[in-house]
Motif scaffolding. Structure first.
Motif, mmCIF file in Angstrom:
data_model
loop_
_atom_site.group_PDB
_atom_site.id
_atom_site.type_symbol
_atom_site.label_atom_id
_atom_site.label_comp_id
_atom_site.label_asym_id
_atom_site.label_seq_id
_atom_site.Cartn_x
_atom_site.Cartn_y
_atom_site.Cartn_z
ATOM 1 N N GLN A 131 9.020 -0.965 3.611
ATOM 2 C CA GLN A 131 7.658 -1.247 3.165
ATOM 3 C C GLN A 131 7.092 0.010 2.507
ATOM 4 O O GLN A 131 7.175 1.098 3.073
ATOM 5 C CB GLN A 131 6.791 -1.669 4.345
ATOM 6 N N TYR B 102 4.514 -3.221 -0.946
ATOM 7 C CA TYR B 102 5.778 -3.854 -1.342
ATOM 8 C C TYR B 102 6.681 -3.905 -0.115
ATOM 9 O O TYR B 102 6.920 -2.883 0.538
ATOM 10 C CB TYR B 102 6.437 -3.052 -2.462
ATOM 11 N N THR B 103 7.173 -5.100 0.222
ATOM 12 C CA THR B 103 7.985 -5.284 1.424
ATOM 13 C C THR B 103 9.301 -5.959 1.071
ATOM 14 O O THR B 103 9.317 -6.959 0.337
ATOM 15 C CB THR B 103 7.244 -6.146 2.462
ATOM 16 N N HIS B 104 10.396 -5.411 1.596
ATOM 17 C CA HIS B 104 11.708 -6.041 1.416
ATOM 18 C C HIS B 104 12.418 -6.096 2.764
ATOM 19 O O HIS B 104 12.626 -5.064 3.411
ATOM 20 C CB HIS B 104 12.573 -5.276 0.420
ATOM 21 N N THR C 3 11.505 -10.579 -0.412
ATOM 22 C CA THR C 3 10.745 -9.505 -1.036
ATOM 23 C C THR C 3 9.354 -10.023 -1.365
ATOM 24 O O THR C 3 9.210 -11.098 -1.960
ATOM 25 C CB THR C 3 11.427 -9.012 -2.320
ATOM 26 N N LEU D 26 5.039 -8.934 -2.340
ATOM 27 C CA LEU D 26 4.056 -7.961 -2.809
ATOM 28 C C LEU D 26 2.676 -8.416 -2.359
ATOM 29 O O LEU D 26 2.276 -9.554 -2.617
ATOM 30 C CB LEU D 26 4.094 -7.839 -4.333
#
Length: 214
Positions: free
Chosen positions: A71, A87-89, A96, A98
């Motif tokens: 993150q 932004y997270t993956h 993914t 946003l």
């Protein structure tokens, strides 16, 4: 060093979790376990580690699943207004997303969540009413479900708060009451009811949290 212990009670089920965190320089390190970690014998089940630089990045490690979540956070200014971006993956879920939010003034805020690949997008508007902004009205539109969600919350003097929510797509009505205390920790009682069911029996959940300085 800080420690947090949480308990959750739901019908005939109960669960607990504990977290220990400490700060070194600009970084915050945290380790979390659940009751599954200590059930029968010590194990890696429920064990998670994280490293965070507040307002910059966060990395979560799920040890038993061998999974990691990244993150990244940043704040920019658009038309002299602060815009927060996250932004997270999640590698394991291959997800993914946003998240962005813009605060127009102390009373008005707009948030957007977009999930890449799926096209899922949610837009939420929050309005804080009154001089002290203790009453907040929220409405959220989910483009994937073509449905609205609504919420209203109220903070009271002394640390108590109440919130009511309604999800139109699931016809789910929920209410919750929170109490925060520096001495006795925090406590939350929530109830939810599916209005689409013939037998509308509320689902009750109680949660408690204790924080300790070590």
């Amino acid at each position: 060093m800080k420690a947090t212990v949480k308990g959750r009670y739901e019908g005939q089920k109960s669960s607990s979790a504990a977290t220990v965190s400490f700060t070194t320089g600009d970084l915050r390190l945290k380790a979390s376990i659940t009751d599954a970690t200590l059930l029968n014998a010590p194990s890696l089940h429920g064990l998670a580690l994280s490293i965070e630089k507040p307002s910059a990045f966060l990395v979560d490690f799920n040890i038993p699943k061998k999974d990691v979540r990244f993150q990244f956070m940043n704040t920019v200014r658009v038309m002299e207004k602060p815009v927060s971006l996250t932004y997270t993956h999640a590698r394991g879920d291959n997800r993914t997303a946003l998240d962005g939010s813009m605060t127009f003034d102390p009373a008005n805020k707009v948030s957007v969540n977009y999930v890449f690949g799926s096209g899922n997008c949610r837009v939420k508007y929050a309005y804080a009413h009154g001089e002290l902004r203790r009453t907040v009205f929220e409405q959220c539109y989910d483009f994937s479900k073509n449905a609205w969600d609504f919420a209203v919350s109220r903070k009271f003097e002394g640390g108590d708060s109440a919130k009511a929510t309604y999800q139109t797509s699931a016809k789910l009505l929920g209410v919750e009451w929170n109490r925060d205390s520096q001495i006795n920790g925090s406590f939350k009682i929530s109830a939810s009811m599916n209005l689409a069911e013939k037998n509308m029996v509320p689902k009750l959940v109680a949660e408690s949290t204790w924080n300790f300085e070590m």
